[in-house]
Design a protein around this motif. Sequence first.
Motif, PDB file in Angstrom:
ATOM      1  N   ALA A  83       0.854  -1.175  -0.152  1.00  0.00           N
ATOM      2  CA  ALA A  83       0.054   0.079  -0.041  1.00  0.00           C
ATOM      3  C   ALA A  83       0.764   1.241  -0.016  1.00  0.00           C
ATOM      4  CB  ALA A  83      -0.963  -0.190   1.325  1.00  0.00           C
ATOM      5  N   SER A  84       2.062   1.214   0.652  1.00  0.00           N
ATOM      6  CA  SER A  84       2.852   2.253   0.768  1.00  0.00           C
ATOM      7  C   SER A  84       3.659   2.596  -0.641  1.00  0.00           C
ATOM      8  CB  SER A  84       3.870   2.340   1.976  1.00  0.00           C
ATOM      9  OG  SER A  84       3.474   2.033   3.165  1.00  0.00           O
ATOM     10  N   ILE A  85       3.929   1.512  -1.223  1.00  0.00           N
ATOM     11  CA  ILE A  85       4.710   1.614  -2.617  1.00  0.00           C
ATOM     12  C   ILE A  85       3.342   2.106  -3.677  1.00  0.00           C
ATOM     13  CG2 ILE A  85       5.508   0.474  -4.378  1.00  0.00           C
ATOM     14  CD1 ILE A  85       7.220  -1.278  -2.301  1.00  0.00           C
ATOM     15  N   VAL A 267      16.879  -1.248  -2.062  1.00  0.00           N
ATOM     16  CA  VAL A 267      16.306  -2.608  -2.500  1.00  0.00           C
ATOM     17  C   VAL A 267      15.326  -2.737  -3.406  1.00  0.00           C
ATOM     18  CG1 VAL A 267      15.044  -3.363  -0.640  1.00  0.00           C
ATOM     19  CG2 VAL A 267      16.631  -5.005  -1.676  1.00  0.00           C
ATOM     20  N   MET A 268      14.641  -1.655  -3.482  1.00  0.00           N
ATOM     21  CA  MET A 268      13.333  -1.817  -4.280  1.00  0.00           C
ATOM     22  C   MET A 268      13.590  -2.193  -5.996  1.00  0.00           C
ATOM     23  SD  MET A 268      11.035  -1.350  -2.150  1.00  0.00           S
ATOM     24  CE  MET A 268       9.849  -1.443  -3.411  1.00  0.00           C
ATOM     25  N   PRO A 269      14.449  -1.832  -6.686  1.00  0.00           N
ATOM     26  CA  PRO A 269      14.743  -2.211  -7.974  1.00  0.00           C
ATOM     27  C   PRO A 269      14.822  -3.744  -7.881  1.00  0.00           C
ATOM     28  CG  PRO A 269      16.079  -0.531  -7.728  1.00  0.00           C
ATOM     29  CD  PRO A 269      15.603  -0.748  -6.257  1.00  0.00           C
ATOM     30  N   ILE A 270      15.690  -4.490  -7.138  1.00  0.00           N
ATOM     31  CA  ILE A 270      15.945  -5.710  -7.113  1.00  0.00           C
ATOM     32  C   ILE A 270      14.424  -6.373  -7.002  1.00  0.00           C
ATOM     33  CG2 ILE A 270      16.806  -7.620  -5.804  1.00  0.00           C
ATOM     34  CD1 ILE A 270      19.407  -6.195  -5.330  1.00  0.00           C
ATOM     35  N   ILE A 271      13.779  -6.002  -5.943  1.00  0.00           N
ATOM     36  CA  ILE A 271      12.395  -6.587  -5.555  1.00  0.00           C
ATOM     37  C   ILE A 271      11.430  -6.561  -6.805  1.00  0.00           C
ATOM     38  CG2 ILE A 271      10.152  -6.302  -4.418  1.00  0.00           C
ATOM     39  CD1 ILE A 271      12.056  -5.425  -1.990  1.00  0.00           C
ATOM     40  N   PHE A 272      11.271  -5.323  -7.495  1.00  0.00           N
ATOM     41  CA  PHE A 272      10.579  -5.400  -8.887  1.00  0.00           C
ATOM     42  C   PHE A 272      10.944  -6.138  -9.768  1.00  0.00           C
ATOM     43  CE2 PHE A 272       9.613  -0.626  -7.419  1.00  0.00           C
ATOM     44  CZ  PHE A 272       8.323  -0.787  -6.919  1.00  0.00           C
ATOM     45  N   VAL A 312      19.009  -6.317 -16.616  1.00  0.00           N
ATOM     46  CA  VAL A 312      18.463  -5.097 -17.430  1.00  0.00           C
ATOM     47  C   VAL A 312      17.359  -4.625 -16.614  1.00  0.00           C
ATOM     48  CG1 VAL A 312      17.282  -4.435 -19.366  1.00  0.00           C
ATOM     49  CG2 VAL A 312      19.339  -5.769 -19.581  1.00  0.00           C
ATOM     50  N   LEU A 313      16.406  -5.433 -16.109  1.00  0.00           N
ATOM     51  CA  LEU A 313      15.509  -5.123 -15.266  1.00  0.00           C
ATOM     52  C   LEU A 313      16.008  -4.200 -14.041  1.00  0.00           C
ATOM     53  CD1 LEU A 313      13.145  -8.246 -15.165  1.00  0.00           C
ATOM     54  CD2 LEU A 313      12.656  -6.034 -16.567  1.00  0.00           C
ATOM     55  N   ILE A 314      16.895  -4.878 -13.340  1.00  0.00           N
ATOM     56  CA  ILE A 314      17.512  -3.979 -12.165  1.00  0.00           C
ATOM     57  C   ILE A 314      18.097  -2.611 -12.733  1.00  0.00           C
ATOM     58  CG2 ILE A 314      19.198  -3.807 -10.454  1.00  0.00           C
ATOM     59  CD1 ILE A 314      19.033  -7.049 -10.510  1.00  0.00           C
TER      60      ILE A 314
END
Length: 437
Positions: A83-85, A267-272, A312-314
């Motif tokens: 929800a926060s994101i 750490v959000m790019p890795i999680i996505f 590439v995604l990161i």
Amino acid sequence: MDNWFAKLWRSPEVREKLTFTVFMLLIYRIGAHIAVPGLDVVALQEQFGALSGTLFGVYDMFTGGGLSRATIFALGIMPYISASIMFQLLAAVFPTIEKLQKDGDEGRKKLTQWTRYTTVALAAMQGYGYSAFLQSFPDAVRTPGFTFVFTTVLMLTVGAVFVMWLGEQITERGVGNGMSLLIFFSIIQGLPSEMVRTWESFRIGEIGPFALVALVAVIIGVSAGVVAMTMAARKIPVQIPRKVVGRGRIQEGQKSFIPLRVNSAGVMPIIFAQSFIIVPGTIAAFSSFAFLSGIADVFQPNNWVYYTTYAVLILFFTYFYTSIIFNPVDLAENLKKQGAFVPGVKPGARTAEYIDRVLTRITLPGSIYLALIALLPFWIFDIFGITTFIFGGTSLLIVVGVGLDTVQQIQQLLLVRHYDGFMKKGRVKMRGRQRYM
């Protein structure tokens, strides 16, 4: 002996905050081992093992194994984090949400209220999906049907709301960020058992001495690199001119700086990226189509397609998330309102362009660093054939980041109480007279 623990315990305020934090975390860990009724937990864990490489496996890591055990805290803090994101991303699209973020305490209170309501809705939806998922394991659910679904959804939703309350209480009355600490302890709770499994594999000869030494060296080296990159920042100098305040009193000009972190996105790019790349495997786990299974095999961590796509995604999500959470235009306007300026750069639009250019340049090494941190464990395990130790870039970044943030907050509490810091020779230092913007 006058060590750091004695300094912590000598401060009544710090002692009370630490005791309260430990007590809240203890409640969280107890609830993470109470299963919802109507389940055979042993049978569920046996069948859940096949989903370790899917989205469920990643979610299970953030809940400390609560998902695979179907506990009352199986959803953990993730509905609140989601929800926060969601509101962070929506702020870039809807001006109303962006305005609330800038309206001070009143705006933040209203946004927090909206986040709580959204958390309840997400927890209910996730609880329903999870209950339907559990019923796909007939050996695990004793009495499937409406009663089981209703009871499970109710308990999981209440559990998620209670976990959200625990996190908020830790933030307000304890030490550190409550939500982050809950994830921190969910991740490290499995570390002792993984170390025992690794040692047993070494003892019976599955892991050689050289592989074990290499594993320990890589863990120490990567941890040190994570600490260094987490603390690394590009300091943009800022000049605050002399001005007249009050009744003719002159306030002298000051020099400060804006710290732009090399890894602003955390750490959000890795999680996505991880959430995207494990979608084929998650779909294939619940499908009988050979085509989907073939795609899932391509996106397994043992070939160059997986590694290239993941990297590439990161890189993409690092730039994307940094642009969402950091607005150079707002920063330049705030500097202009305060009369501050970057030496050699015209205030206003030129300052925003300069900050954006610097941020874009330092984000590139930050994104490459995130990609290496995420991929290095896979390469090490592939080279040495180690499969018994969970050592992922996501978990390591969260553990290090939360640990550093908590240490800094304890340092600040000690300095407020006129105590010396307990990391005099360390890299984490709090300087009371230095000003940050």
